[in-house]
Design a protein around this motif. Structure first.
Motif, short mmCIF file in Angstrom:
data_model
loop_
_atom_site.label_atom_id
_atom_site.label_comp_id
_atom_site.label_asym_id
_atom_site.label_seq_id
_atom_site.Cartn_x
_atom_site.Cartn_y
_atom_site.Cartn_z
N ALA A 358 0.85 -1.20 0.00
CA ALA A 358 0.00 0.00 0.00
C ALA A 358 0.88 1.26 0.00
O ALA A 358 1.84 1.35 0.78
N VAL A 359 0.58 2.20 -0.88
CA VAL A 359 1.36 3.44 -1.00
C VAL A 359 0.43 4.62 -0.72
O VAL A 359 -0.62 4.77 -1.37
N VAL A 360 0.83 5.45 0.22
CA VAL A 360 0.13 6.71 0.51
C VAL A 360 1.11 7.84 0.16
O VAL A 360 2.08 8.09 0.88
N ASN A 361 0.85 8.52 -0.96
CA ASN A 361 1.77 9.54 -1.48
C ASN A 361 1.11 10.92 -1.35
O ASN A 361 0.41 11.39 -2.23
N ASP A 362 1.33 11.54 -0.19
CA ASP A 362 0.76 12.87 0.03
C ASP A 362 1.40 13.92 -0.86
O ASP A 362 0.78 14.95 -1.17
N GLU A 363 2.64 13.65 -1.31
CA GLU A 363 3.30 14.59 -2.21
C GLU A 363 2.58 14.63 -3.55
O GLU A 363 2.34 15.70 -4.10
N ALA A 364 2.23 13.48 -4.10
CA ALA A 364 1.52 13.43 -5.38
C ALA A 364 0.10 13.96 -5.25
O ALA A 364 -0.45 14.56 -6.19
N ALA A 365 -0.49 13.79 -4.07
CA ALA A 365 -1.87 14.25 -3.88
C ALA A 365 -1.98 15.76 -3.88
O ALA A 365 -3.07 16.31 -4.06
N SER A 366 -0.86 16.43 -3.72
CA SER A 366 -0.88 17.90 -3.63
C SER A 366 -0.87 18.57 -4.99
O SER A 366 -0.93 19.80 -5.07
N ILE A 367 -0.77 17.79 -6.08
CA ILE A 367 -0.75 18.39 -7.43
C ILE A 367 -1.96 17.87 -8.20
O ILE A 367 -2.54 16.83 -7.84
N PRO A 368 -2.32 18.55 -9.29
CA PRO A 368 -3.55 18.19 -10.01
C PRO A 368 -3.58 16.74 -10.52
O PRO A 368 -4.59 16.06 -10.40
N MET A 369 -2.50 16.27 -11.10
CA MET A 369 -2.52 14.91 -11.67
C MET A 369 -2.47 13.82 -10.60
O MET A 369 -2.81 12.68 -10.86
N GLY A 370 -2.06 14.18 -9.40
CA GLY A 370 -2.03 13.24 -8.29
C GLY A 370 -1.17 12.01 -8.59
O GLY A 370 -0.10 12.10 -9.20
N ASN A 371 -1.68 10.86 -8.16
CA ASN A 371 -0.91 9.62 -8.32
C ASN A 371 -0.79 9.18 -9.78
O ASN A 371 0.05 8.33 -10.11
#
Length: 719
Positions: A358-371
């Motif tokens: 399981a990957v929780v990527n809060d960094e990617a969630a902060s931009i429009p394209m996300g994960n």
């Protein structure tokens, strides 16, 4: 007056432990005389001692007191021919190899007795006609009980012996055939053959010259049937037997009333046994020579060697037929080692694949394209600002990309709580969390060296694992560390920075032995190969030996003159050939098929494996002499297999054991030999190296120890 064929004088035989409550008589102060050229019918109910008495006559058991002479000598004396070719013996059990055909069974005993093929063929045809045997290529295991008994009788008659001992040969046979057999026995007696026969059919012994009535280990009477009927004034032998049994019971009650010294009145006290034997040795007995082919002291060495060669040939052919006609044994001995080795190399040592994390990527969630940004295949960049100055951006995606290159599949979740729930539900094996400012915080941490605690926290990847699966969790821990190493090298290289800057300040150099990425299969392979080559011969040997013993084949062969050492020699020869084949199979699969590393001597490796196979075979011998059944042997083999596997260092290093347990483990049959084989394979050590030759010494030492235990067990086993 001619010397009797069999004389039993004041014979007593007991079972149970002497002095114990179960120490009871099988034979009690028994006297018996069988004249030459007569038929002696031995009658009695089951358990009265008939079979025990016959075993003593043929030399397979020994009396506790008294004497027995057979054909002018004591059974077992050198030159007596008993056990041997002077006796034809049909035991109560069938005692034939189930994989034999009828022809094989008769030829087996004929070869033991040294008969020529021409004479064997003549006797085979004659006995098939006499006993109305089925077709010669019929297997023993496919015959009915009555047919098997006829084949067993034919095996006793095949060499036309001086003395025939038949234990209930006519049980279950057609009355007409029983009459035919009795007529033939009468013809043999008229020609000089002595016959001792036991039977359940009391009336049929009217054709015997003499009968003995045995009950509770005591011979109530022995005389001709006519004289016994006259003496007890009876019309049938059953009535005479009943009268004698009643008299015995009355005498027993009388003795009980008179005696208060013995707690077991049926047991004759040793002090009452008179050992005034008329004949103490063969020299004191008037030996009657025979024109038949018998073993005597006058035989020269060449003749003895010839007979021994015939016995070895018979046992060798028997073992080949027995083994080759048993599909299960062939598969177990030839194919099973290959299947085990292939299963091991295919299933053990490979890195786990398809593990979901399981990957929780809060960094990617902060931009429009996300994960979705991390899922793109074009992750070849480190973002630059307008001044073309290297600026770290979305490095978390690079980390996930490096992780997936190692076969770990990322499943994205929105929160760490959801990710932990997935781990708890076993849908994923672990969870990884990237903080919101991971890339920028990592850049500051690398650039400044000293940063605030919140920057350290933001640049740290959090990992949660399911540690209940030890192997997978350790693999994931190692994979995460390797992922970090390759991830940082990639990031530093992209910006032209020294890759070692963010690595652990410890460098693993080229190993002295082995490789930087050792495989578990290489470590375990030596021990697995040795355990396979050790326990397969142990199971095969114990099974064959116990089978022959329980079926009575060994006992009957011994009565025919086959010595235990001859049977062992044949078995060792055949089993050694199989061990050589198994050794070659495993080595070809390991070093050619699966390309395991090997730097030492192939010959030394083969010899070590062969010695381990011999050790397993000897262990099988020990199981066969200690265990009374297949079940007990399998329990002991299985019960000893797992402790040795656990303690030999294959599954866990010896250095992790308590000191005392480690010393025990070092003395086991294949702990040090496994180390020796590992040194041969991965270090290229030679036979003169201590860590190698100690494995050879341990293997040889265990072979000697186990054979000694077998010898002591056989020597002191109560007969």
């Amino acid at each position: 007056m001619a010397t009797p064929a069999v004389v039993v004088e004041r014979a007593s035989k007991y079972y149970g432990k002497k002095g114990g409550n179960d120490y009871k008589p099988v034979l009690q102060n028994l006297d018996m005389t069988v004249e030459r050229g007569t038929i002696y019918g031995l009658l009695g109910a089951s358990g009265c001692g008939k079979t025990t008495l016959l075993s003593c006559i043929v030399g397979r058991r020994h009396l506790d007191s008294g004497n027995i002479w057979v054909l002018g000598g004591k059974p077992g004396e050198k030159g007596s021919g008993v056990p041997g070719p002077r006796v034809g013996y049909m035991p109560q059990d069938i005692a034939l190899v189930a994989e034999f055909t009828i022809r094989d069974a008769l030829y087996y005993f004929g070869r033991i007795y040294g008969m020529s093929n021409k004479l064997l063929a003549e006797r085979y045809d004659f006995l098939c006609d006499l006993l109305e045997l089925p077709a010669g290529d019929s297997f023993i295991k496919q015959l009915s009980g009555g047919q098997q008994r006829r084949v067993s009788l034919a095996a006793a008659l095949v060499h036309d012996p001086e003395l025939l001992i038949l234990d209930e040969p006519t049980v279950g046979l057609d009355p007409m055939l029983r009459e035919k057999i009795w007529d033939y026995l009468t013809e043999l007696a008229a020609k000089g053959t002595t016959v001792i026969i036991t039977t359940h059919y009391i009336d049929e012994t009217k054709q015997a010259h003499k009968i003995g009535l045995l009950r509770d280990g005591q011979l109530l009477a022995q005389d001709s049937p006519t004289d016994i009927l006259r003496r007890f004034n009876c019309d049938t032998l059953e009535d005479a037997f009943l009268k004698m049994a009643l008299i015995q019971n009355e005498n027993s009650r009388t003795n009980r009333r008179r005696s208060t010294l013995s707690s077991s009145p049926d047991v004759i006290p040793e002090s009452s046994i008179v050992n005034d034997s008329r004949f103490q040795s063969t020299e004191d007995f008037n030996v009657v020579t025979s024109s038949r082919d018998v073993l005597t002291k006058q035989e020269n060495g060449l003749e003895l060697k010839s007979k021994r060669t015939g016995r070895l040939k018979a046992v060798f052919i028997k073992s080949i037929q027995q083994f080759s006609r048993h599909p299960g044994g062939l598969i177990f001995s030839i194919l099973f080692p290959m299947l085990q080795v292939m299963a091991f190399y295919s299933a053990v040592g490979r890195d786990p694949k398809g593990l979901h994390v399981a990957v929780v990527n809060d960094e990617a969630a902060s931009i429009p394209m996300g994960n979705e940004l991390c899922k793109t295949s074009n992750l070849t960049w480190v973002a630059m600002n307008e001044e073309q100055i290297c600026e770290y951006h979305m490095l978390s995606c690079w980390f996930v990309d490096e992780m997936e290159k190692r076969g770990i599949i990322a499943e994205y979740f929105n929160s760490t709580e959801e990710a932990k729930i997935a781990v708890a539900a076993r849908t994923t094996y672990g969870a990884v969390h990237f903080p919101t400012n991971f890339s920028s915080a990592l850049a500051l941490r690398i650039a400044d060296g000293y940063v605030e605690d919140d920057i350290v926290e933001q640049s740290t990847i959090a990992v949660w694992l399911d540690m209940t699966d030890h192997q997978i969790s350790n693999f994931l821990k190692r994979s995460v560390m390797k992922t970090y190493e390759s991830f940082t090298k990639r990031a530093m290289s992209a910006c032209g920075i020294n890759e070692d800057l963010v690595q652990l300040p410890v460098r693993m150099m080229t190993p002295i032995y082995g490789s930087l990425e050792p495989e578990m299969v290489s470590y375990m392979a030596p021990g697995v190969m040795i355990t396979i080559i050790y326990f397969l011969p142990a199971i095969v040997t114990s099974t064959l030996m116990i089978s022959d013993r329980l079926d009575g084949v060994w006992e009957r062969s011994a009565v025919a003159g086959v010595q235990p050492k001859e049977m062992l020699q044949v078995h060792i020869t055949l089993q050694s050939a199989i061990i050589v084949l198994q050794t070659l199979e495993m080595m070809v699969l390991a070093f050619v098929g699966y390309a395991l590393p090997f730097k030492g001597s192939i010959v030394t490796c083969a010899i070590l494996l062969f010695l381990q196979g011999l050790g397993g075979m000897c262990y099988g011998f020990l199981l066969s002499v200690l265990c009374s059944s297949f079940t007990v042997a399998f329990f002991v083999a299985t019960g000893s297999f797992y402790p040795m596997i656990l303690l030999c260092g294959i599954l866990w290093p010896l250095e992790g054991m308590p000191w005392a347990l480690k010393q025990v483990a070092l003395m086991l049959p294949f702990t040090l030999p496994s180390r020796s084989l590992r040194d041969l394979m991965e270090r290229g050590s030679g036979i003169t190296d201590y860590n190698v030759y100690i494995g050879f010494l341990i293997s040889i030492g265990w072979i000697i120890l186990i054979l000694t235990l077998c010898f002591l067990r056989l020597k002191y086993k109560k007969s």
